[in-house]
Design an enzyme around this catalytic site. Structure first.
Site, PDB file in Angstrom:
ATOM      1  N   HIS A  63      37.502   7.342  39.486  1.00 21.25           N
ATOM      2  CA  HIS A  63      38.417   8.304  40.163  1.00 21.25           C
ATOM      3  C   HIS A  63      39.003   7.368  41.256  1.00 21.25           C
ATOM      4  O   HIS A  63      38.244   6.429  41.555  1.00 21.25           O
ATOM      5  CB  HIS A  63      38.111   9.748  40.374  1.00 21.25           C
ATOM      6  CG  HIS A  63      36.923   9.961  41.156  1.00 21.25           C
ATOM      7  ND1 HIS A  63      35.695   9.249  40.943  1.00 21.25           N
ATOM      8  CD2 HIS A  63      36.854  10.291  42.561  1.00 21.25           C
ATOM      9  CE1 HIS A  63      34.767   9.755  42.201  1.00 21.25           C
ATOM     10  NE2 HIS A  63      35.905  10.155  42.939  1.00 21.25           N
ATOM     11  N   HIS A  65      39.269   8.321  44.524  1.00 18.98           N
ATOM     12  CA  HIS A  65      38.834   8.633  46.022  1.00 18.98           C
ATOM     13  C   HIS A  65      38.181   7.237  46.390  1.00 18.98           C
ATOM     14  O   HIS A  65      37.782   6.560  45.835  1.00 18.98           O
ATOM     15  CB  HIS A  65      37.437   9.664  45.869  1.00 18.98           C
ATOM     16  CG  HIS A  65      38.003  11.125  45.904  1.00 18.98           C
ATOM     17  ND1 HIS A  65      37.270  12.250  45.211  1.00 18.98           N
ATOM     18  CD2 HIS A  65      39.322  11.745  46.408  1.00 18.98           C
ATOM     19  CE1 HIS A  65      38.239  13.164  45.460  1.00 18.98           C
ATOM     20  NE2 HIS A  65      39.221  12.854  46.307  1.00 18.98           N
ATOM     21  N   ASP A  67      35.647   6.412  48.375  1.00 20.69           N
ATOM     22  CA  ASP A  67      34.331   5.789  48.418  1.00 20.69           C
ATOM     23  C   ASP A  67      34.117   5.229  46.848  1.00 20.69           C
ATOM     24  O   ASP A  67      32.838   4.929  46.687  1.00 20.69           O
ATOM     25  CB  ASP A  67      33.341   7.160  48.449  1.00 20.69           C
ATOM     26  CG  ASP A  67      33.330   8.257  47.752  1.00 20.69           C
ATOM     27  OD1 ASP A  67      34.646   8.462  47.293  1.00 20.69           O
ATOM     28  OD2 ASP A  67      32.463   8.976  47.616  1.00 20.69           O
ATOM     29  N   HIS A 140      36.882  17.475  38.625  1.00 17.66           N
ATOM     30  CA  HIS A 140      36.920  16.989  39.886  1.00 17.66           C
ATOM     31  C   HIS A 140      38.210  17.340  40.431  1.00 17.66           C
ATOM     32  O   HIS A 140      39.064  17.863  40.183  1.00 17.66           O
ATOM     33  CB  HIS A 140      36.806  15.620  40.047  1.00 17.66           C
ATOM     34  CG  HIS A 140      36.010  15.240  41.386  1.00 17.66           C
ATOM     35  ND1 HIS A 140      35.288  15.993  41.913  1.00 17.66           N
ATOM     36  CD2 HIS A 140      36.533  14.035  42.240  1.00 17.66           C
ATOM     37  CE1 HIS A 140      35.047  15.098  43.274  1.00 17.66           C
ATOM     38  NE2 HIS A 140      35.900  14.181  43.301  1.00 17.66           N
ATOM     39  N   HIS A 269      25.024   9.455  43.827  1.00 21.15           N
ATOM     40  CA  HIS A 269      25.951  10.065  44.820  1.00 21.15           C
ATOM     41  C   HIS A 269      25.457  11.323  45.647  1.00 21.15           C
ATOM     42  O   HIS A 269      25.934  12.350  45.714  1.00 21.15           O
ATOM     43  CB  HIS A 269      26.980  10.568  43.838  1.00 21.15           C
ATOM     44  CG  HIS A 269      28.352  10.757  44.568  1.00 21.15           C
ATOM     45  ND1 HIS A 269      28.785  11.941  44.811  1.00 21.15           N
ATOM     46  CD2 HIS A 269      29.389   9.810  44.640  1.00 21.15           C
ATOM     47  CE1 HIS A 269      30.166  11.823  45.497  1.00 21.15           C
ATOM     48  NE2 HIS A 269      30.335  10.674  45.498  1.00 21.15           N
TER      49      HIS A 269
END
Length: 315
Positions: A63, A65, A67, A140, A269
């Site tokens: 995805h 994001h 990070d 998410h 994570h």
């Protein structure tokens, strides 16, 4: 086949955990490395390993994001400087193409190798007969995906002792029989390859999931996986917080592994709120539901041997 965790933290880099990146080493299988996510400073993490950026054949982005993607432009540029000339394919959600192209254009980064960017749709996104990769959406805050990597079954080994008992010794016939063909011997007998092959060696399955709340697609992707890599951003007593931020707890990850009949679970994570003193506690929480659970740390290697060799034990 080995998993090498390059970054195992959530959200922001920490002293002992960099942000997310995971390498699937397929050096024996195809002389290549597949990368899953590429958070900030992934290329710095690679410097502490034996990985060669030019060996990276595919990058799968769960995805968008930061990070999970902020390390991409630097890694792509460095791959050119470090001798990469072969095709690199990137799979990711809608928007990954724009992110990469704008980053390279504005920074005037010119790659010396062909780059293919595929914005994924649900289903099989890669299949070359040796490996197949299935992608499904998870749950998410923005579109996040999980991947199921399936290795094809391999033919069983040739039963040399059984052949020798029939008077057939190593030679050209062995290759044909190994391929499942029938051959005629000098004495006129015809023998059939399948009669002299052991059972097929079942291919390995690895499930690597992006950030997610617990969901049915996670169970599907992890079904009977030799190794499931699942986020565990929060401890087991923080389910409300995990739900609010679209993440999972240690206990929820373990429930997914149990429902899926996975063989091994590796938690990653991990929020920076949990220091080293907490890591064993997080692992032990998961083990109350799924005994073969481990917690990843940066540079952990997890071999994925064939099931008959005793499963995916940790180094």
């Amino acid at each position: 086949m080995e998993l090498l965790f390059l970054g195992t933290g959530a959200g922001v880099p920490a002293k002992v955990r960099n942000v997310t990146s995971l390498a699937l080493k397929l050096l024996e299988e195809r002389n290549a490395v597949w990368l899953f996510d590429c958070g900030e400073a992934t290329q710095h993490q690679i410097l502490s390993t034996s990985l060669k950026p030019r060996k990276i054949e595919k990058i799968f982005i769960t995805h968008l994001h930061g990070d999970h993607i902020f390390g991409l432009p630097g890694l792509l540029g460095s791959r050119s400087f470090q001798g990469g000339t072969s095709l690199l394919t990137i799979y990711g959600p809608k928007g990954i193409k724009e992110f990469i192209e704008v980053s390279l254009k504005i920074s005037e980064t010119h790659l010396q190798y062909p780059l293919e960017i595929i914005e994924m749709e649900e289903g099989v996104i890669f299949d070359d007969g040796q490996f197949k990769v299935e992608a499904l959406p998870l749950d998410h805050a923005l579109p996040s995906w999980g991947f199921r990597i399936i290795e094809s079954d391999k033919p069983g080994t040739l039963m040399a002792e059984k052949l020798e008992a029939e008077g057939v010794f190593p030679g050209p016939h062995y290759k044909e029989l190994k391929a499942g063909k029938s051959v005629q011997l000098d004495d006129g007998r015809i023998i059939h390859g399948p009669d002299f092959l052991g059972p097929d060696q079942k291919g390995r399955i690895v499930a690597i999931l992006g950030d997610t709340r617990p969901c049915e697609n996670a169970v599907h992707l992890a079904s009977e996986a030799d190794v499931l890599v699942h986020e565990a951003t929060f401890s087991g007593d923080s389910s409300e917080m995990a739900h609010r931020y679209f993440h999972s707890t240690t206990l929820q990850a373990a429930e997914i592994a149990k429902k899926a009949d996975a063989f091994k679970l590796v938690l990653t994570h991990i929020s920076s709120r949990y220091g080293k003193a907490d890591w064993n506690t997080l692992r032990d929480e998961a083990r109350t539901i799924f005994p073969d659970a481990e917690i990843a740390n940066d540079f952990l290697e997890v071999p994925v041997p064939y099931r008959s060799t005793g499963g995916a034990s940790l180094k």
